[in-house]
Scaffold this motif. Structure first.
Motif, PDB file in Angstrom:
ATOM      1  N   VAL A  20      -5.372 -10.367  -1.537  1.00  0.00           N
ATOM      2  CA  VAL A  20      -5.630  -9.817  -2.829  1.00  0.00           C
ATOM      3  C   VAL A  20      -4.756  -8.606  -3.089  1.00  0.00           C
ATOM      4  CG1 VAL A  20      -6.686  -9.548  -4.978  1.00  0.00           C
ATOM      5  CG2 VAL A  20      -7.384 -11.561  -3.532  1.00  0.00           C
ATOM      6  N   LYS A  21      -5.504  -7.775  -2.181  1.00  0.00           N
ATOM      7  CA  LYS A  21      -4.798  -6.282  -2.275  1.00  0.00           C
ATOM      8  C   LYS A  21      -3.389  -6.190  -1.650  1.00  0.00           C
ATOM      9  CE  LYS A  21      -6.646  -2.656  -2.078  1.00  0.00           C
ATOM     10  NZ  LYS A  21      -6.592  -1.644  -3.168  1.00  0.00           N
ATOM     11  N   GLN A  22      -2.928  -7.066  -0.787  1.00  0.00           N
ATOM     12  CA  GLN A  22      -1.698  -7.119  -0.391  1.00  0.00           C
ATOM     13  C   GLN A  22      -0.907  -7.604  -1.487  1.00  0.00           C
ATOM     14  OE1 GLN A  22      -1.699  -9.610   3.046  1.00  0.00           O
ATOM     15  NE2 GLN A  22      -2.946  -8.063   4.423  1.00  0.00           N
ATOM     16  N   ALA A  23      -1.192  -8.585  -2.112  1.00  0.00           N
ATOM     17  CA  ALA A  23      -0.176  -8.832  -3.494  1.00  0.00           C
ATOM     18  C   ALA A  23      -0.386  -7.701  -4.514  1.00  0.00           C
ATOM     19  CB  ALA A  23      -1.035 -10.213  -4.050  1.00  0.00           C
ATOM     20  N   ALA A  24      -1.322  -7.034  -4.667  1.00  0.00           N
ATOM     21  CA  ALA A  24      -1.473  -6.133  -5.705  1.00  0.00           C
ATOM     22  C   ALA A  24      -0.585  -4.743  -5.139  1.00  0.00           C
ATOM     23  CB  ALA A  24      -2.828  -5.473  -5.963  1.00  0.00           C
ATOM     24  N   ASP A  25      -0.727  -4.433  -3.849  1.00  0.00           N
ATOM     25  CA  ASP A  25       0.081  -3.333  -3.372  1.00  0.00           C
ATOM     26  C   ASP A  25       1.681  -3.739  -3.313  1.00  0.00           C
ATOM     27  OD1 ASP A  25      -2.431  -1.860  -2.977  1.00  0.00           O
ATOM     28  OD2 ASP A  25      -2.224  -2.517  -0.814  1.00  0.00           O
TER      29      ASP A  25
END
Length: 291
Positions: A262-267
């Motif tokens: 999820v964080k990777q997708a947001a970043d």
């Protein structure tokens, strides 16, 4: 005499029920049980021509409710479609909208967004924000309760529907427009407080004909989600649920854990950082034990 009925109004510990025969009764419950909701199908024991006692409810196909750290509040049962009524005036609460949509996803209820008072010039900026939710798959219907609510009946036909939203958005005015009467009380907006006056004090079901029903619910200022499990939250985000099971850790909080999809997708910009921040806030909220 026993019968089956449907709750058409909820007043806390008192209810109005309509029996299969069409007769309407003022109903109470056994002991102090209050876990019934407007829209419930129930078994009743008729006491006289005006009163009945609810003994139990039939299996529900859906249940919409909210829960904070202190209490649970049932909103409606057996609802097919939820119309979140919004408007640019008074100031709309986007967080309330997001939370209501999560509750609908968790409850298996189809959700639509209504932009009421769409003729107001202030609606332009709010319309732009609602475009994001339309892209997620939640239809946005523009109406003006005082002039035109014709777009709504075809979307309600043959279903049990509910109007949900904060005070002052025009839920009761829309209800009156659909009923062609002033059956639902309406109120003026307090400009000083920038909020609507609470004009609906209890959930009330109206029969629109053709096996179509509408529940008008009291205005909300908050929508607690303590009845949801933090581990399931990702499934209730249409824009994030494709990431379920992609994180390295099954109990990922989607913050600083290594391998968090999820964080990777947001970043990377693949998903909205604002939506991830909202997910994190609700996750934190659900981590606090109920009192």
């Amino acid at each position: 005499m026993s019968d089956t009925a449907r709750i058409i109004a909820s007043y806390g510990r008192r209810y109005t029920v309509r029996a299969d025969s069409g007769r309407v009764y003022d109903a109470t419950t056994r002991k102090k049980r209050v876990d019934y909701a407007c829209g419930d199908f129930v078994h009743i024991e008729v006491q006289n021509e005006e009163q009945a006692v609810i003994s139990d409810f039939l299996p529900r196909r859906s249940l919409l409710y909210r829960q904070d750290a202190w209490r649970t509040k049932l909103i409606a049962a057996n609802v097919d479609r939820m119309f979140v009524v919004t408007a640019a005036v008074p100031t709309p609460n986007e967080t309330l909208l997001q939370r209501a949509l999560l509750a609908a996803e968790a409850g298996g209820i189809e959700a639509l967004v209504v932009l009421n008072k769409s003729d107001l010039p202030e609606s332009a900026a709010w319309r732009d924000k609602l475009a994001f939710y339309a892209a997620l798959g939640y239809p946005v219907i523009e109406v003006s309760a005082l002039e035109n609510a014709a777009a709504l009946p075809p979307l309600m036909a043959g279903r049990t529907n509910i109007f949900l939203g904060q005070s002052g958005m025009g839920k009761s005015t829309l209800t009156n427009a659909l009923l062609g009467s002033d059956a639902a009380r309406t109120g003026d907006i307090s400009a000083a407080l920038d909020s609507g006056r609470h004009t609906t004090t209890h959930a009330q079901m109206y029969d629109l004909g053709g096996d179509t029903f509408l529940i008008d619910s009291p205005g909300l200022q908050e929508f607690g989600l303590h009845h949801l499990a933090a581990a399931d939250l990702l499934r209730y985000f249409p824009d994030l649920r494709h990431l379920v099971g992609q994180c390295r850790f099954h109990n990922c909080t989607h913050r600083q854990e290594p391998g968090c999809a999820v964080k990777q997708a947001a970043d990377s910009g693949a998903v909205s950082p604002d939506r991830v921040a909202f997910l994190q806030r609700v996750t934190d909220e659900l981590s606090v034990p109920r009192r």
